[in-house]
Design a protein around this motif. Structure first.
Motif, PDB file in Angstrom:
ATOM      1  N   VAL A  82       0.858  -1.183   0.000  1.00 45.77           N
ATOM      2  CA  VAL A  82       0.000   0.000   0.000  1.00 45.77           C
ATOM      3  C   VAL A  82       0.898   1.239   0.000  1.00 45.77           C
ATOM      4  N   LEU A 101      -7.660   3.190  -2.708  1.00 53.92           N
ATOM      5  CA  LEU A 101      -8.286   2.452  -1.614  1.00 53.92           C
ATOM      6  C   LEU A 101      -9.135   3.382  -0.749  1.00 53.92           C
ATOM      7  N   PHE A 109     -13.548   5.043   2.096  1.00 50.83           N
ATOM      8  CA  PHE A 109     -13.129   3.929   1.257  1.00 50.83           C
ATOM      9  C   PHE A 109     -13.891   4.065  -0.053  1.00 50.83           C
ATOM     10  N   VAL A 119      -7.833  -3.418   4.622  1.00 51.19           N
ATOM     11  CA  VAL A 119      -6.676  -3.299   3.728  1.00 51.19           C
ATOM     12  C   VAL A 119      -6.369  -4.656   3.093  1.00 51.19           C
ATOM     13  N   TRP A 158      -8.933  -5.537   0.468  1.00 55.55           N
ATOM     14  CA  TRP A 158      -8.714  -4.737  -0.747  1.00 55.55           C
ATOM     15  C   TRP A 158      -7.603  -5.367  -1.583  1.00 55.55           C
ATOM     16  N   LYS A 194      -7.667  -7.277  -5.450  1.00 52.03           N
ATOM     17  CA  LYS A 194      -6.911  -6.755  -6.584  1.00 52.03           C
ATOM     18  C   LYS A 194      -5.948  -7.776  -7.166  1.00 52.03           C
TER      19      LYS A 194
END
Length: 120
Positions: free
Chosen positions: A38, A55, A70, A112, A115, A119
């Motif tokens: 990140v 994000l 978010f 996190v 997410w 991806k």
């Protein structure tokens, strides 16, 4: 301190005048510490966390608490109920004080991780 910090965001914080500044910084550290992939940038005049897309971004004008939007939060699993909102796309996480952040930090790290998993 996380190694994925951006000097542009550090500079933004130097200019940031808000009673929640320390708490915003603490939320930043939790997110950057959750996964080294990140990164962060200043977008929409606020720190934004990025991994293969945007994000989350801070609402820098919030003074009563820290608000973190978010961008596609409605698509993320949120078993702890951290995210608020009913819109089709975005959701908001609010942090009232350091104790509240401590209580919600694992849920924030989980968002996190979800997410990043989404991806690929």
């Amino acid at each position: 301190m996380a190694g994925n910090r951006n000097p542009d965001v550090d500079a933004w914080f130097e200019r940031y005048d808000n009673p929640q500044k320390d708490l915003v910084q603490a939320v930043r550290e939790v997110i950057l510490g959750a996964d080294e992939r990140v990164t962060e940038a200043v977008k929409w005049q606020a720190p934004t966390f990025v991994y293969r897309g945007n994000l989350a971004s801070f609402y820098p004008k919030s003074k009563a608490h820290v608000s973190l939007m978010f961008h596609t939060g409605a698509t993320l699993p949120d078993p702890s109920g951290l995210l608020e909102g009913t819109g089709e796309t975005s959701r908001v996480a609010k942090f009232l004080d350091p104790d509240d952040l401590d209580a919600k930090a694992d849920a924030l790290r989980g968002l996190v991780a979800a997410w990043i998993e989404s991806k690929g």
